[in-house]
Structure formats: C-alpha cells, structure tokens
Design a protein around this motif. Sequence first.
Motif, PDB file in Angstrom:
ATOM      1  N   ARG A   1       0.816  -1.208   0.000  1.00 29.53           N
ATOM      2  CA  ARG A   1       0.000   0.000   0.000  1.00 29.53           C
ATOM      3  C   ARG A   1       0.859   1.270   0.000  1.00 29.53           C
ATOM      4  O   ARG A   1       0.632   2.188  -0.794  1.00 29.53           O
ATOM      5  CB  ARG A   1      -0.961   0.012   1.190  1.00 29.53           C
ATOM      6  CG  ARG A   1      -1.765   1.289   1.267  1.00 29.53           C
ATOM      7  CD  ARG A   1      -3.040   1.164   2.055  1.00 29.53           C
ATOM      8  NE  ARG A   1      -2.940   0.476   3.319  1.00 29.53           N
ATOM      9  CZ  ARG A   1      -3.915   0.493   4.254  1.00 29.53           C
ATOM     10  NH1 ARG A   1      -5.029   1.188   4.031  1.00 29.53           N
ATOM     11  NH2 ARG A   1      -3.783  -0.170   5.372  1.00 29.53           N
ATOM     12  N   LEU A   2       1.850   1.338   0.875  1.00 29.50           N
ATOM     13  CA  LEU A   2       2.668   2.547   0.945  1.00 29.50           C
ATOM     14  C   LEU A   2       3.516   2.737  -0.309  1.00 29.50           C
ATOM     15  O   LEU A   2       3.813   3.876  -0.693  1.00 29.50           O
ATOM     16  CB  LEU A   2       3.557   2.509   2.185  1.00 29.50           C
ATOM     17  CG  LEU A   2       2.826   2.473   3.535  1.00 29.50           C
ATOM     18  CD1 LEU A   2       3.823   2.520   4.682  1.00 29.50           C
ATOM     19  CD2 LEU A   2       1.842   3.639   3.646  1.00 29.50           C
ATOM     20  N   ASP A   3       3.910   1.657  -0.964  1.00 31.18           N
ATOM     21  CA  ASP A   3       4.649   1.777  -2.219  1.00 31.18           C
ATOM     22  C   ASP A   3       3.789   2.401  -3.313  1.00 31.18           C
ATOM     23  O   ASP A   3       4.280   3.179  -4.143  1.00 31.18           O
ATOM     24  CB  ASP A   3       5.125   0.404  -2.688  1.00 31.18           C
ATOM     25  CG  ASP A   3       6.197  -0.169  -1.782  1.00 31.18           C
ATOM     26  OD1 ASP A   3       7.001   0.626  -1.248  1.00 31.18           O
ATOM     27  OD2 ASP A   3       6.230  -1.397  -1.594  1.00 31.18           O
ATOM     28  N   GLU A   4       2.518   2.062  -3.317  1.00 30.29           N
ATOM     29  CA  GLU A   4       1.638   2.533  -4.370  1.00 30.29           C
ATOM     30  C   GLU A   4       1.125   3.955  -4.109  1.00 30.29           C
ATOM     31  O   GLU A   4       0.798   4.673  -5.044  1.00 30.29           O
ATOM     32  CB  GLU A   4       0.439   1.593  -4.530  1.00 30.29           C
ATOM     33  CG  GLU A   4       0.810   0.162  -4.891  1.00 30.29           C
ATOM     34  CD  GLU A   4       1.533   0.080  -6.233  1.00 30.29           C
ATOM     35  OE1 GLU A   4       1.313   0.972  -7.083  1.00 30.29           O
ATOM     36  OE2 GLU A   4       2.322  -0.874  -6.419  1.00 30.29           O
ATOM     37  N   LEU A   5       1.025   4.357  -2.845  1.00 34.94           N
ATOM     38  CA  LEU A   5       0.519   5.696  -2.524  1.00 34.94           C
ATOM     39  C   LEU A   5       1.673   6.688  -2.517  1.00 34.94           C
ATOM     40  O   LEU A   5       2.023   7.298  -1.505  1.00 34.94           O
ATOM     41  CB  LEU A   5      -0.205   5.682  -1.175  1.00 34.94           C
ATOM     42  CG  LEU A   5      -1.481   4.850  -1.141  1.00 34.94           C
ATOM     43  CD1 LEU A   5      -2.097   4.863   0.247  1.00 34.94           C
ATOM     44  CD2 LEU A   5      -2.493   5.357  -2.180  1.00 34.94           C
ATOM     45  N   ARG A   6       2.248   6.840  -3.687  1.00 38.49           N
ATOM     46  CA  ARG A   6       3.400   7.722  -3.855  1.00 38.49           C
ATOM     47  C   ARG A   6       3.382   8.272  -5.268  1.00 38.49           C
ATOM     48  O   ARG A   6       3.352   7.529  -6.241  1.00 38.49           O
ATOM     49  CB  ARG A   6       4.694   6.943  -3.592  1.00 38.49           C
ATOM     50  CG  ARG A   6       5.955   7.763  -3.763  1.00 38.49           C
ATOM     51  CD  ARG A   6       7.165   6.962  -3.331  1.00 38.49           C
ATOM     52  NE  ARG A   6       7.264   5.700  -4.066  1.00 38.49           N
ATOM     53  CZ  ARG A   6       8.106   4.726  -3.745  1.00 38.49           C
ATOM     54  NH1 ARG A   6       8.886   4.854  -2.688  1.00 38.49           N
ATOM     55  NH2 ARG A   6       8.145   3.631  -4.475  1.00 38.49           N
ATOM     56  N   PHE A   7       3.393   9.603  -5.367  1.00 35.61           N
ATOM     57  CA  PHE A   7       3.418  10.241  -6.680  1.00 35.61           C
ATOM     58  C   PHE A   7       4.018  11.640  -6.527  1.00 35.61           C
ATOM     59  O   PHE A   7       3.502  12.457  -5.765  1.00 35.61           O
ATOM     60  CB  PHE A   7       2.009  10.344  -7.281  1.00 35.61           C
ATOM     61  CG  PHE A   7       1.987  11.032  -8.625  1.00 35.61           C
ATOM     62  CD1 PHE A   7       2.375  10.355  -9.765  1.00 35.61           C
ATOM     63  CD2 PHE A   7       1.592  12.366  -8.737  1.00 35.61           C
ATOM     64  CE1 PHE A   7       2.372  10.989 -11.002  1.00 35.61           C
ATOM     65  CE2 PHE A   7       1.578  12.988  -9.952  1.00 35.61           C
ATOM     66  CZ  PHE A   7       1.965  12.307 -11.099  1.00 35.61           C
ATOM     67  N   ALA A   8       5.112  11.883  -7.251  1.00 30.05           N
ATOM     68  CA  ALA A   8       5.796  13.185  -7.191  1.00 30.05           C
ATOM     69  C   ALA A   8       6.094  13.528  -5.730  1.00 30.05           C
ATOM     70  O   ALA A   8       6.724  12.744  -5.021  1.00 30.05           O
ATOM     71  CB  ALA A   8       4.966  14.258  -7.879  1.00 30.05           C
ATOM     72  N   ASP A   9       5.641  14.694  -5.289  1.00 31.35           N
ATOM     73  CA  ASP A   9       5.892  15.105  -3.909  1.00 31.35           C
ATOM     74  C   ASP A   9       4.907  14.496  -2.920  1.00 31.35           C
ATOM     75  O   ASP A   9       5.042  14.703  -1.708  1.00 31.35           O
ATOM     76  CB  ASP A   9       5.828  16.632  -3.790  1.00 31.35           C
ATOM     77  CG  ASP A   9       6.972  17.303  -4.519  1.00 31.35           C
ATOM     78  OD1 ASP A   9       8.023  16.656  -4.681  1.00 31.35           O
ATOM     79  OD2 ASP A   9       6.819  18.467  -4.928  1.00 31.35           O
ATOM     80  N   TYR A  10       3.909  13.806  -3.406  1.00 37.19           N
ATOM     81  CA  TYR A  10       2.912  13.184  -2.527  1.00 37.19           C
ATOM     82  C   TYR A  10       3.380  11.769  -2.190  1.00 37.19           C
ATOM     83  O   TYR A  10       3.226  10.842  -2.995  1.00 37.19           O
ATOM     84  CB  TYR A  10       1.541  13.156  -3.206  1.00 37.19           C
ATOM     85  CG  TYR A  10       1.049  14.508  -3.655  1.00 37.19           C
ATOM     86  CD1 TYR A  10       0.918  15.544  -2.744  1.00 37.19           C
ATOM     87  CD2 TYR A  10       0.708  14.745  -4.980  1.00 37.19           C
ATOM     88  CE1 TYR A  10       0.468  16.793  -3.134  1.00 37.19           C
ATOM     89  CE2 TYR A  10       0.249  15.988  -5.385  1.00 37.19           C
ATOM     90  CZ  TYR A  10       0.140  17.008  -4.461  1.00 37.19           C
ATOM     91  OH  TYR A  10      -0.309  18.248  -4.850  1.00 37.19           O
ATOM     92  N   ASP A  11       3.940  11.606  -1.009  1.00 38.32           N
ATOM     93  CA  ASP A  11       4.543  10.326  -0.625  1.00 38.32           C
ATOM     94  C   ASP A  11       4.168  10.058   0.828  1.00 38.32           C
ATOM     95  O   ASP A  11       4.679  10.691   1.752  1.00 38.32           O
ATOM     96  CB  ASP A  11       6.059  10.398  -0.790  1.00 38.32           C
ATOM     97  CG  ASP A  11       6.737   9.046  -0.601  1.00 38.32           C
ATOM     98  OD1 ASP A  11       6.148   8.176   0.074  1.00 38.32           O
ATOM     99  OD2 ASP A  11       7.859   8.862  -1.108  1.00 38.32           O
TER     100      ASP A  11
END
Length: 712
Positions: A568-578
């Motif tokens: 889940r934490l690997d996928e909820l990451r995009f640009a500055d949104y991590d």
Amino acid sequence: MSSTVWFGLLGPVDIRLDGVPVPLPSARTRALLAALLCQPNRVVSVDGLVDAVWGADPPDGALTTLRSHVMRLRRCLGPEAGRLQTAAPGYRLLLDPATELDTKMFVARHQAGQVAAAAGDWRSAARYAAEALALWRGEPLADVPSEQLQLDEAAAWAELRVEAIELRARADISLGRPADAAAAMRRLAADHPHREPAYALLMAALAAADRRAEALKVYRLLRTVLVRDLGMEPSPELRALQQRILAMDDSADDAADVGGAGGAGGADDAGGNSDGNGDGNGDGNGDGTTGDSTARDEASTAYVAWPPPHTLPRDVADFTGRDEQLRRIADAVIDAATDAVAAGFADAHAAASPHAATDPQPATDPQPAFAAVIDGMAGIGKSALAVHAAHQLSDRFPDGQLYADLLGTSPEPAEPRAVLASFLRLLGISPAELPEPDMERAALYRSLLAGRRVLVVLDDVRDSRQLAPLIPATPGCALLATTRDRHVGIAGAMRLSLGTLTSTESHALLTRIVGPDRTAGEPEATEELLAACAGSPLAVRAAGGRITARSTWQIADLAARVGVPGRRLDELRFADYDVRAGFEAGFAALAGLSGSAFGAGPSPVSSASSSSENTLAISLCQLGLWSGGELGLSVAATLLGRPAPETEEILERLVDLNLLQAPRHGRYLLHDLVREFAAEKAQNLLTDEQRRAAAELWRLPRARSVKTPSSS
C-alpha cells in the motif's frame, strides 16, 4: 436590553451585533448601508440613495426595489432595526459615531494624533496614529459596487490613512525609532511613487539611523522618477533636506535635527542653488557626487521602494473539506480585530473626553494578537488548511502576509534567528541594520508589526522554543502555525486538531483530481481505493496523481495494486505526494541516528517528558504489529512489556505526537496507514522475541476481544 452595534466601512462592509457578524444579503444592500453610514444620523434622500446604489443608470422601479433593500437591511439589524428610520425625503441611520462606526473613529483618532504632534507630544501621537490605523481591514468599501461612494468617500479615507502612516513615522523618528519609520515609508513610497512627504520621511529616518548614503539614494530615486514621469524637480523643501543630510557630521544632534525637519514634511529652502537641483554643484545628481548614477539608482529601486510582503505559497486549487475549521478561523480573526478596535477606541474615546482629566476611566486590558495552532498526523492537510485560510483572509491584512517553513520534522529545523532575519528584511530592514543578538531581532520584529495588520504563517513547527520568538505580540496581527506535536502551544491560542477526511470529502477530493467521469464510471473501485487511503488527503492526492498521469489505467487497476499486502505505501506515492516519506520524517525524530542505537529489550522511563526517543520508536513498532482495533491500557502494557504507568506515559506521548489516536479515555488506536508504516519498521527494529510476543498476544482470546467497548 439593547444590543451593542459596530459598523465597519474600512474594508468589506461589516455589521456586528453583540460581536457577532451579520451577513448582508446582496451587494445592493451593502451599498445602501454604506451610503447611510457615510452620513450617519443625517437624512439621506431617496434620490441620493438611488444614485449611490445604482449610479447614473438606475433600473425601472428603482424606488420600489430600494424599499425592498431597506426592509432587508432592517431584518439584518434585528433588535436594532429601529435605528434605520424613515424620514422625509429619505432615510437615516442612527448610531454613536465615537464608538460604533470605524470611519468616524478613525478620523477622530487621526485628528487627535495631529493635535498631539503639534504640541510635541510624540508618544501620544504615535499611540493615536496606531489606533487609527488598526481600524483598517483592507480597501475601504471593498465589496460595495458603487462608483460614487468610491470616489466621494473611499478616496478621502485612503488619503487620511496615508497621512496617519506618515504621522506614525514622524512620531517614530522623534521617539528614536527610525528603523520602524524607514520600513513603513518604504512601503508607502512603493504604493505612492510620486508622494514627496513619504520620501522625505524615508530620507529623514535613514539619516537618523546613520544611513545617510541610503538616504541620498532615496533622493536620487525620487528625482529620477519625478523627472521621468512628471517632468519636474523635487520640491525646495526636499532639496533642502537633502542638503542638510549632505552637511551632517556624526553628532546625534544633527541626526535628530534632520529627522525632525524631514518628519515635519519639509523646511526652508537652502537657497543659493543655480542649477535647479538644489545642490549648488550643477552635477545633475542632486547628492553632492559627480558622474552618471542613473543605472545604480534604477538597480536600487526595488530595495528602496520595498513593498508589503506577500510571501504565502500558492493556494491549493482543489482544496476540499475543512469547512468547520475554516469558519472557526475566519470568525475568530474577525472577532479578534473587532475586540481590539473596540478596546483601543474605548480607551481613546475616554482619553479624548473633556472630562478625562477630572474623571479618569480605567484602561482597557491590552489585547494580544490572534493565534491559532493546527496539529495533526503527517499528511492530514495541516499546511494546506493554514495556507488556504491565509489566502481567504489576506484582504484583512493589508500590511502583508509572512510565511516560513520551520522544517520542524527535518533533521535540521530552521533556527528562529534566521527566520527573523528573513522577516525583517521583508519588512524593510537592510542587512546591515539587522541586530546580532537574538533578543534584539525579536524585539525589532515585534516593533515593526506594532500598529500594522500582518498575517504570519509558520508551517511545521518543531517545538515551542522555535515558535516563541516569531509570535506577533500586538492586536491587528494574526498567527497561523502548524505542527505535529500537541505540546506546541501558545497561551490563549485557538487549537485545531485535524482528523481524517470524511468519506464524502475524500470522494470529492479524488473527483476534483481525476475528474467526475472517471469516479462515476467506477464507483466500486473508487470506494475500494478511498478505503485504502483511509481519509488521508496526502494519500488521496498521491492516488489521484497516479491515475491522472496514467491515462490507460482504470481506477480499479490502482485499487488492486494498493490491496496487495505490504504494497500500500509503495503505491501511494506520486511526485511530492509520498505517504511513507511523510511518516519517515516524524519517525526519524523518534528513532535517533541509526537502528543500532536501539536496545533489544525494553528500557525504563520515569516520565513522558524523559522517555527516550528510542523507547518511543520501538513502542510504535510494537503497536504496529497489533492486528486488532482499539486496545486498552492493560493489553498495551502486555504488548510493550512494560508496567501500566510507563505504558500510559508512552502511549500518551505518541498521542501528543499524532502517531497514535485516543478515540476515548483509556482507549488507543493506530491509523491504518500509520499501522502499516510501523509494521514495516518493526521488521528491522524489533527483535525476533518482540515480534513473536506480539503474535502470541493476538492469539489470546482476551486480546482478540479488545474490539468491544467493554474490553480492557
């Protein structure tokens, strides 16, 4: 019992009944009220009101519509509706100008300040000018679409405000506070580039602060602007001031003389000048130097004509939710400004009374600057809320908005002295004039904010020590601070602890990011994805960013990926949104420098304040292995392997740090995303024995029963 009433025109039109803002139904109703307030206690004709409300081209049936607006305004006034009277040939609004109308209060204070200045009472002059300026909430009649009122009334008030700012600067120079005067005059000169009295005061303030070279640059700048724009030279008074600065030696008497003359707005012409520049040298520069300095003057223009600071970050275009928190902040800011004005002017009105000497009144307690502290877990939207609220309130702080990221969760938090240096430069203090001692920087910062309306936003505060020097002290200013630590606080400040977004708010935010067609087309996948985001705005933004960036993906594709255990934490990451990075920053403060610093077993703690960072980090990891819902103190003590009192101290400190939730007294709960993060950390930071103990505890029937409210 009658209500207390307050009317405001120096900004958006404002009515307060017993301190509560009264909404006005339309722009025309605001224009009607403004027209009546511009002539308080006097009958304003129907024709005059029609002209004020509609201008030169009123609609058919304007008289009937005007009566409708009068009825609406009476309804707004509620128990005070009788103040709005019908009287041929129109209407009048009854009020006490000395205490109930900001424009009359402003003029009275300004005039009192002028009288005090004429008598040489500069301390009173400074106080009256500050009280007058504190009434301003923005541009006068800011929300009134009446060209007539803007031209006839608002322009005159704006001119008086400029005079009040100049009066305050004259008083500051005379009282030995030239730095304050210089900062104010830089802003005024930037707004009024052809106004000679502002430049004269800026020159005088700089000279009084022993910054004569800068004062002469100001003169050259003004001369360049006047010749370029208007084809005229500076006035004889300004040229005489420039000559006196040139003739100054290092004595304090000469500096005070220049300050007083410049502050008075001019002096006798020095005479004997044959070149029209007022320097008697014929060099064309007017500063006693030779050579072409035009390029240098233009290069220094941005520094000399220093604008009010507006350093807020860009607002969040798709900001969603938090309506209640925004309302509370806005209402509190307005109430604080109204209370400060009412208190200050009650004292001023009593002091100006002809009976003040024989019948003194007790002074009103001074009001502090408004402050709000917003706390919450990583990614919950603290910064977004503070910045969004600041943008919404910016028109109430015409003297500027200051922003600083204090980097509280980074390895190297910002030092308050460095932030003060930045703020002071933005407020017009040159680098050479910055005090070196921290206490003097903080004192100068508070002095510059006194009598002004400035909003300060401090993001990611680490602790109260970092925050304290940056808090504005005087009414008219406001502070919004964000932090992850509930121990960070300000006496008397508003406290806002942010929770997760509701399901409706999460859905609305994702829809605004990816578009309504995509969420409406996959309702079940959307709900599954949002459930994985667990109400975290940061997680929703990361998920929305990934979907938007991949046009070939369905929402179901990302929902399936976040559903894979441990992904889940690997996928909820995009640009500055991590999401993981957000938790890492807070956890680093707990975990110390390296994993090797942790002991294998529990370490004793004597109090929450003395709990080691390693203890908190290990305890969070142990909680991350808990597979149930809420847990009580006894189960938590077994899980952590500690006595109940020590366990409670640790849990409560984690609650303060917004790493653990306390849904009710004695019950504790990890947010889903925090649990997953802590479980990851547990794999490296806990011993096999600690992980095995947590697994065994969950198998016990007593432990499994903790989901029920009656469990321990």
